[in-house]
Design a protein around this motif. Sequence first.
Motif, PDB file in Angstrom:
ATOM      1  N   ILE A  28       0.833  -1.209   0.000  1.00  0.00           N
ATOM      2  CA  ILE A  28       0.000   0.000   0.000  1.00  0.00           C
ATOM      3  C   ILE A  28       0.862   1.251   0.000  1.00  0.00           C
ATOM      4  N   ALA A  29       1.977   1.230   0.733  1.00  0.00           N
ATOM      5  CA  ALA A  29       2.874   2.388   0.750  1.00  0.00           C
ATOM      6  C   ALA A  29       3.408   2.677  -0.653  1.00  0.00           C
ATOM      7  N   LEU A  30       3.782   1.629  -1.398  1.00  0.00           N
ATOM      8  CA  LEU A  30       4.302   1.833  -2.745  1.00  0.00           C
ATOM      9  C   LEU A  30       3.209   2.275  -3.717  1.00  0.00           C
ATOM     10  N   SER A 303      -3.118  -1.140  11.018  1.00  0.00           N
ATOM     11  CA  SER A 303      -4.321  -0.701  11.732  1.00  0.00           C
ATOM     12  C   SER A 303      -5.034   0.438  11.014  1.00  0.00           C
ATOM     13  N   VAL A 304      -4.344   1.096  10.075  1.00  0.00           N
ATOM     14  CA  VAL A 304      -4.958   2.206   9.319  1.00  0.00           C
ATOM     15  C   VAL A 304      -4.808   1.994   7.816  1.00  0.00           C
ATOM     16  N   ILE A 305      -4.568   0.771   7.394  1.00  0.00           N
ATOM     17  CA  ILE A 305      -4.190   0.513   6.001  1.00  0.00           C
ATOM     18  C   ILE A 305      -5.285   0.925   5.022  1.00  0.00           C
ATOM     19  N   MET A 306      -6.545   0.632   5.354  1.00  0.00           N
ATOM     20  CA  MET A 306      -7.638   0.998   4.462  1.00  0.00           C
ATOM     21  C   MET A 306      -7.857   2.503   4.448  1.00  0.00           C
ATOM     22  N   THR A 307      -7.703   3.143   5.587  1.00  0.00           N
ATOM     23  CA  THR A 307      -7.863   4.598   5.664  1.00  0.00           C
ATOM     24  C   THR A 307      -6.824   5.292   4.798  1.00  0.00           C
ATOM     25  N   VAL A 308      -5.580   4.853   4.892  1.00  0.00           N
ATOM     26  CA  VAL A 308      -4.511   5.419   4.063  1.00  0.00           C
ATOM     27  C   VAL A 308      -4.831   5.235   2.584  1.00  0.00           C
ATOM     28  N   PHE A 309      -5.217   4.028   2.222  1.00  0.00           N
ATOM     29  CA  PHE A 309      -5.473   3.746   0.811  1.00  0.00           C
ATOM     30  C   PHE A 309      -6.659   4.550   0.281  1.00  0.00           C
ATOM     31  N   LEU A 310      -7.740   4.600   1.021  1.00  0.00           N
ATOM     32  CA  LEU A 310      -8.937   5.283   0.550  1.00  0.00           C
ATOM     33  C   LEU A 310      -8.741   6.786   0.387  1.00  0.00           C
ATOM     34  N   TRP A 311      -7.966   7.399   1.283  1.00  0.00           N
ATOM     35  CA  TRP A 311      -7.889   8.854   1.323  1.00  0.00           C
ATOM     36  C   TRP A 311      -6.670   9.426   0.614  1.00  0.00           C
TER      37      TRP A 311
END
Length: 440
Positions: A28-30, A303-311
Amino acid sequence: MFTPLQRTAERTPPGRDRHIDLLRAVAIALVVLGHWLAVVVTYGDRVGGGTVLAFVPWARPLTWLFQVMPVFFLVGGFAGAASLGSYRRRGGDAIGWFLCRTDRLLRPTTAFLLTLGGAALLAVLLGADPAIVGRGVWLACLPLWFLIAYVTVVLLTPVLLALHRRAGLAVPAAFAVMVAFGDAARLLGGPAVFGAANYLLAWAAVYQLGIAWREGALAARPRVAVPMIAGGLGVLVLLTVPGPYPVSMVADPGDRLQNTSPPTLALLALAVAQTGTALLLHERGGRMLRRTCPWTAVVAANSVIMTVFLWHMTAVVIAVPALYITGLLPQPPPGSAAWLLLRVPWLAFLTATLAVLVAMFAFVERRGGSCPAPGAGRAGAWTVVATLAGTGLVVVGLLGAALTGSEGLPTATLAVYLVCLAAYLGGAALLRAARSSHRS
């Protein structure tokens, strides 16, 4: 004194494969970094832009490093097979497992869509150009493409797991052959719809590789990993350098055939190489993550992976007026030395903006959701129907929201987005009702 995340890290079950969590976080970071680096913004009489690949051909091979969405599906297949097996051993059924699995995905997605819709509606009421608002909504909704495919393969996990236990690695191989047939139809001049099934078949093939890994059909050993890396890269080079597939592994407006829209055999070759790399690094990653600090960092990221990806694309929507319309950032030619140097403040602003968004919305993802306990019994007919209907509405709503304002729907307005949002919310409500019914 331990923070909640440190306590969570300390309570990790001994049998958990920590390397899988690391792969998810890195992927997700990449993806986020790749999207941010690829954006080109122009501002004259009106806001415009595109992808750097349209201006800088030498950047196309770099997409082999940043197109890591296959890793996310690989990890999803591994984790899905593991959690489904655990849920069943504790007395649960496939419907209950799916309702649990999707709760973590849909809670942050619902918050994202409601907030985005409210902000867009407010902007229009305050006098903003609906066309510009529509483009902003479309850009912010780009991450939803992934979620459409991912929710679908999660729903199919029990079937995919059963297929693996019957036919093993022949299953992803068969999916790859079907992807090749879809590609051939398009390459021979057939309608684009001929390859539409690849949106599911290609990602299901990668997800199936994750299931095979979890089930022991792919050993995390160099004797398996190295041939996968060499073979995947070799096939990828043969398919792209002489042709007929483009080199870029992300959407490139200069190519008639795209490797992601829908996914192609070339993208599957990259996925095989990435799977081999994940297998090769498994032991080293596991050793590193036995240490408290790196493992706590991975737990925090997940713990915040979906939040990071969505926003993360919403951060771009915010950055455009803040940096370009105000004139804070100049607009040198894309790919020039000045443009590359200006990526530093661009990335810094996006990182800070995303950090604020995560601080605002991560609580939705982190809080516990409603989930049927494994021993809640078998799902009744109404629960099954509600689950399938709810999932269908969610997928349709996400697809419509992702299309709103795109080149394919140039006249789409905020009303289209709101209709899609209503479909999604109806589906999410059905899934919530199914969870409550399955618990009772």
